[in-house]
Scaffold this motif. Structure first.
Motif, short mmCIF file in Angstrom:
data_model
loop_
_atom_site.label_atom_id
_atom_site.label_comp_id
_atom_site.label_asym_id
_atom_site.label_seq_id
_atom_site.Cartn_x
_atom_site.Cartn_y
_atom_site.Cartn_z
N MET A 19 0.84 -1.21 0.00
CA MET A 19 0.00 0.00 0.00
C MET A 19 0.87 1.26 0.00
N TRP A 20 1.94 1.26 0.78
CA TRP A 20 2.80 2.44 0.85
C TRP A 20 3.43 2.72 -0.51
N GLN A 21 3.79 1.70 -1.26
CA GLN A 21 4.35 1.89 -2.60
C GLN A 21 3.34 2.58 -3.52
N GLN A 22 2.07 2.35 -3.28
CA GLN A 22 1.02 2.96 -4.10
C GLN A 22 0.70 4.40 -3.68
N LEU A 23 0.90 4.71 -2.40
CA LEU A 23 0.47 6.01 -1.86
C LEU A 23 1.59 7.03 -1.73
N ARG A 24 2.82 6.60 -1.64
CA ARG A 24 3.92 7.51 -1.34
C ARG A 24 4.22 8.46 -2.50
N ASN A 25 4.97 9.47 -2.19
CA ASN A 25 5.47 10.43 -3.19
C ASN A 25 4.37 11.13 -3.98
N TRP A 26 3.26 11.42 -3.32
CA TRP A 26 2.20 12.21 -3.93
C TRP A 26 1.62 11.54 -5.19
N LEU A 27 1.66 10.22 -5.26
CA LEU A 27 1.27 9.51 -6.48
C LEU A 27 -0.24 9.51 -6.73
N LEU A 28 -1.04 9.58 -5.69
CA LEU A 28 -2.49 9.52 -5.85
C LEU A 28 -3.09 10.92 -5.83
N LEU A 29 -3.46 11.39 -7.00
CA LEU A 29 -4.10 12.71 -7.16
C LEU A 29 -3.26 13.85 -6.57
N GLY A 30 -1.97 13.66 -6.50
CA GLY A 30 -1.10 14.70 -5.98
C GLY A 30 -1.26 14.95 -4.50
N CYS A 31 -1.78 13.97 -3.77
CA CYS A 31 -2.02 14.13 -2.34
C CYS A 31 -0.91 13.46 -1.54
N LYS A 32 -0.57 14.06 -0.41
CA LYS A 32 0.49 13.54 0.45
C LYS A 32 -0.12 12.63 1.51
N PHE A 33 0.36 11.40 1.53
CA PHE A 33 -0.05 10.45 2.56
C PHE A 33 1.09 10.28 3.55
N ARG A 34 0.72 9.99 4.78
CA ARG A 34 1.68 9.66 5.83
C ARG A 34 1.33 8.26 6.31
N ARG A 35 2.34 7.55 6.80
CA ARG A 35 2.08 6.21 7.31
C ARG A 35 2.37 6.15 8.79
N GLN A 36 1.61 5.30 9.48
CA GLN A 36 1.74 5.12 10.93
C GLN A 36 1.76 6.48 11.63
N GLN A 37 0.69 7.22 11.45
CA GLN A 37 0.58 8.58 11.95
C GLN A 37 -0.27 8.61 13.22
N VAL A 38 0.19 9.34 14.22
CA VAL A 38 -0.57 9.51 15.45
C VAL A 38 -1.69 10.52 15.21
N ILE A 39 -2.92 10.10 15.53
CA ILE A 39 -4.07 11.00 15.52
C ILE A 39 -4.78 10.79 16.85
N GLY A 40 -4.70 11.80 17.70
CA GLY A 40 -5.30 11.67 19.03
C GLY A 40 -4.63 10.55 19.79
N GLN A 41 -5.43 9.59 20.23
CA GLN A 41 -4.92 8.47 21.03
C GLN A 41 -4.62 7.22 20.20
N PHE A 42 -4.69 7.35 18.88
CA PHE A 42 -4.50 6.20 17.99
C PHE A 42 -3.37 6.43 17.00
N ILE A 43 -2.86 5.33 16.47
CA ILE A 43 -1.92 5.36 15.35
C ILE A 43 -2.65 4.74 14.17
N VAL A 44 -2.81 5.51 13.10
CA VAL A 44 -3.50 5.00 11.92
C VAL A 44 -2.46 4.51 10.92
N ASP A 45 -2.85 3.55 10.09
CA ASP A 45 -1.91 2.99 9.11
C ASP A 45 -1.48 4.04 8.10
N PHE A 46 -2.46 4.71 7.47
CA PHE A 46 -2.16 5.73 6.47
C PHE A 46 -3.18 6.86 6.62
N VAL A 47 -2.71 8.08 6.39
CA VAL A 47 -3.61 9.22 6.45
C VAL A 47 -3.20 10.25 5.41
#
Length: 115
Positions: A19-47
């Protein structure tokens, strides 16, 4: 939490790596994804912070923790995130279909922001 997120980034599952190979480097619609990101009290896989999309890749252990996953998704939705969940085998066996679902959701979210 940040140390745990860093450790998770270093020890990705095969599905997360694909999944990271597909999402990294702004590849999807020029959007930046982050992996294993802290949001509040959770760590999400991708955001993607804009337009607030969380992607979770679930392994077999998630079949036994559906209540936890639902409350976690609800928390993220309360913060304005859309949450998409995929099983590991979906990512590994049908990556194009998973990417199409993500792409369509991204388009929908971008349109909602414009409206």
């Amino acid at each position: 939490m940040k140390e745990l997120a860093r450790s998770l980034r270093k020890n990705q599952t095969d599905a997360e790596r694909v999944m990271w190979q597909q999402l990294r480097n702004w590849l999807l619609l020029g959007c930046k994804f982050r992996r294993q990101q802290v949001i509040g009290q959770f760590i999400v896989d991708f955001v993607c912070l804009e337009p607030k999309l969380v992607i979770e890749i679930d392994g077999g252990q998630h079949a036994d923790q559906q209540q936890y996953d639902q409350s976690r998704s609800h928390y993220l939705q309360q913060l304005g995130y859309r949450v998409l969940r995929f099983w590991n085998h979906e990512v590994l066996q049908d990556t194009p279909a998973v990417m199409e679902a993500i792409h369509l959701t991204m388009l929908e979210l971008k349109e909602a922001v414009k409206a």
